[in-house]
Design a protein around this motif. Structure first.
Motif, PDB file in Angstrom:
ATOM      1  N   PRO A  87     103.159  10.526  46.993  1.00  0.00           N
ATOM      2  CA  PRO A  87     104.447  11.111  46.417  1.00  0.00           C
ATOM      3  C   PRO A  87     105.205  12.317  47.228  1.00  0.00           C
ATOM      4  O   PRO A  87     104.181  12.907  46.426  1.00  0.00           O
ATOM      5  N   PRO A  88     105.868  11.921  46.683  1.00  0.00           N
ATOM      6  CA  PRO A  88     107.070  13.161  46.818  1.00  0.00           C
ATOM      7  C   PRO A  88     107.109  14.177  44.920  1.00  0.00           C
ATOM      8  O   PRO A  88     106.204  13.382  44.593  1.00  0.00           O
ATOM      9  N   ARG A  89     106.784  15.608  45.975  1.00  0.00           N
ATOM     10  CA  ARG A  89     106.974  16.572  44.365  1.00  0.00           C
ATOM     11  C   ARG A  89     108.672  16.397  44.203  1.00  0.00           C
ATOM     12  O   ARG A  89     109.769  16.136  44.968  1.00  0.00           O
ATOM     13  N   GLU A  90     109.147  17.292  43.175  1.00  0.00           N
ATOM     14  CA  GLU A  90     110.334  17.292  42.917  1.00  0.00           C
ATOM     15  C   GLU A  90     111.270  18.282  43.767  1.00  0.00           C
ATOM     16  O   GLU A  90     110.444  19.579  44.274  1.00  0.00           O
ATOM     17  N   GLY A  91     111.651  17.931  44.120  1.00  0.00           N
ATOM     18  CA  GLY A  91     113.087  18.386  45.334  1.00  0.00           C
ATOM     19  C   GLY A  91     112.830  18.080  46.283  1.00  0.00           C
ATOM     20  O   GLY A  91     112.898  18.568  47.604  1.00  0.00           O
ATOM     21  N   GLU A  92     111.649  17.616  46.790  1.00  0.00           N
ATOM     22  CA  GLU A  92     111.431  17.215  48.837  1.00  0.00           C
ATOM     23  C   GLU A  92     112.049  16.293  48.849  1.00  0.00           C
ATOM     24  O   GLU A  92     112.623  14.909  47.598  1.00  0.00           O
ATOM     25  N   THR A  93     112.318  15.730  50.021  1.00  0.00           N
ATOM     26  CA  THR A  93     113.375  14.672  50.640  1.00  0.00           C
ATOM     27  C   THR A  93     112.303  14.199  51.560  1.00  0.00           C
ATOM     28  O   THR A  93     111.916  15.191  52.484  1.00  0.00           O
ATOM     29  N   ASP A  94     112.886  12.492  51.621  1.00  0.00           N
ATOM     30  CA  ASP A  94     112.013  12.005  53.088  1.00  0.00           C
ATOM     31  C   ASP A  94     112.531  12.851  54.680  1.00  0.00           C
ATOM     32  O   ASP A  94     113.613  12.112  54.368  1.00  0.00           O
ATOM     33  N   GLY A  95     112.003  12.518  55.042  1.00  0.00           N
ATOM     34  CA  GLY A  95     112.524  12.929  56.524  1.00  0.00           C
ATOM     35  C   GLY A  95     112.923  14.418  56.877  1.00  0.00           C
ATOM     36  O   GLY A  95     112.494  14.680  57.819  1.00  0.00           O
ATOM     37  N   LYS A  96     112.579  15.052  55.665  1.00  0.00           N
ATOM     38  CA  LYS A  96     112.631  16.275  56.113  1.00  0.00           C
ATOM     39  C   LYS A  96     111.675  17.217  55.361  1.00  0.00           C
ATOM     40  O   LYS A  96     110.653  18.871  56.009  1.00  0.00           O
ATOM     41  N   ASP A  97     111.498  17.216  54.427  1.00  0.00           N
ATOM     42  CA  ASP A  97     109.099  18.237  54.058  1.00  0.00           C
ATOM     43  C   ASP A  97     108.563  16.910  54.266  1.00  0.00           C
ATOM     44  O   ASP A  97     107.894  17.636  55.202  1.00  0.00           O
ATOM     45  N   TYR A  98     108.339  15.501  54.199  1.00  0.00           N
ATOM     46  CA  TYR A  98     107.821  14.831  55.117  1.00  0.00           C
ATOM     47  C   TYR A  98     107.952  13.392  55.592  1.00  0.00           C
ATOM     48  O   TYR A  98     109.407  13.024  54.502  1.00  0.00           O
ATOM     49  N   HIS A  99     107.569  13.178  56.044  1.00  0.00           N
ATOM     50  CA  HIS A  99     107.863  11.692  56.072  1.00  0.00           C
ATOM     51  C   HIS A  99     106.896  10.777  55.089  1.00  0.00           C
ATOM     52  O   HIS A  99     105.549  10.472  55.336  1.00  0.00           O
ATOM     53  N   PHE A 100     107.339  10.572  54.011  1.00  0.00           N
ATOM     54  CA  PHE A 100     106.374   9.852  52.669  1.00  0.00           C
ATOM     55  C   PHE A 100     106.219   8.256  52.579  1.00  0.00           C
ATOM     56  O   PHE A 100     107.258   7.321  53.308  1.00  0.00           O
TER      57      PHE A 100
END
Length: 209
Positions: free
Chosen positions: A46-59
């Motif tokens: 799952p994304p951590r606080e502040g992480e953005t889908d497509g920028k930090d990871y593809h979740f």
């Protein structure tokens, strides 16, 4: 491109145990280097606080991840702390062909697979902590994990460090700014390798014409 000479891109891999500094060093490199892009991995965590889908990871969920593996859309993949991580193949191959460099924040398992797939394109750097006590201090200072998770990360750190000799370069991260400078120097030298400067023969021919 270097001095207007066409160049094949490279894949800069930074690995370290959690808390070793790979993510912070990579972030500092990218601030001053517009030709260094970030390889965005797929992950099932799952994304951590502040992480953005497509920028930090593809979740993605487990089913989507496994489908990408089956269809050969990942150039490397591994399981870490119960979550899956993998690198999409298409953007990597496009960047190399266009002379763009990509930064990878992956572990030794992913690095090994990446090197097997693209042995001439990988520049690998392992980042060691100055001591295990300092590594634990940094993990706790991040305030991202509870005590049990820190303990688990520390128990895994020794197993990760054992793979240091699979890397082309090794840096002991005693001082953050010096470590960033060292990786920047590695990147500059690797970009100038004759084998990567695909337009060099044409350039030299023009000089001699």
């Amino acid at each position: 491109m270097s001095d207007g000479i066409a160049r094949r891109g490279l894949l800069l891999v930074l690995s370290s145990p959690s808390g070793g500094g790979k993510t912070s060093i990579g972030r500092a490199l990218r601030v001053t280097d517009p030709n260094l892009g970030l390889s965005v991995s797929l992950t099932t965590r799952p994304p951590r606080e502040g992480e953005t889908d497509g920028k930090d990871y593809h979740f993605v969920d487990e089913a989507a991840f496994l489908a990408a593996v089956r269809e050969g859309r990942l150039i490397e993949h591994a399981e870490v702390f119960g979550a899956r991580y993998g690198t999409p193949r298409a953007p990597v191959e496009a960047a190399l062909a266009e002379g763009r460099d990509l930064l990878f924040d992956i572990d030794w398992q992913g690095t090994r697979q990446l090197r097997e797939a693209l042995p001439e394109d990988v520049v690998s750097v392992f980042i060691l902590p100055p001591s295990m006590a300092e590594l634990e201090r940094r993990l706790r200072a991040r305030r991202l994990d509870d005590d049990a998770t820190v303990t688990r990360r520390m128990s895994r750190a020794a197993a990760e460090i054992a793979h240091w000799d699979e890397y082309g370069y090794v840096i002991v991260n005693r001082d953050f700014d010096l470590s960033v400078g060292a990786v920047r120097s590695i990147l500059a030298a690797e970009r100038l390798k004759r084998s990567r400067q695909t337009g060099l023969a044409h350039f030299v021919a023009g000089l001699l014409a």
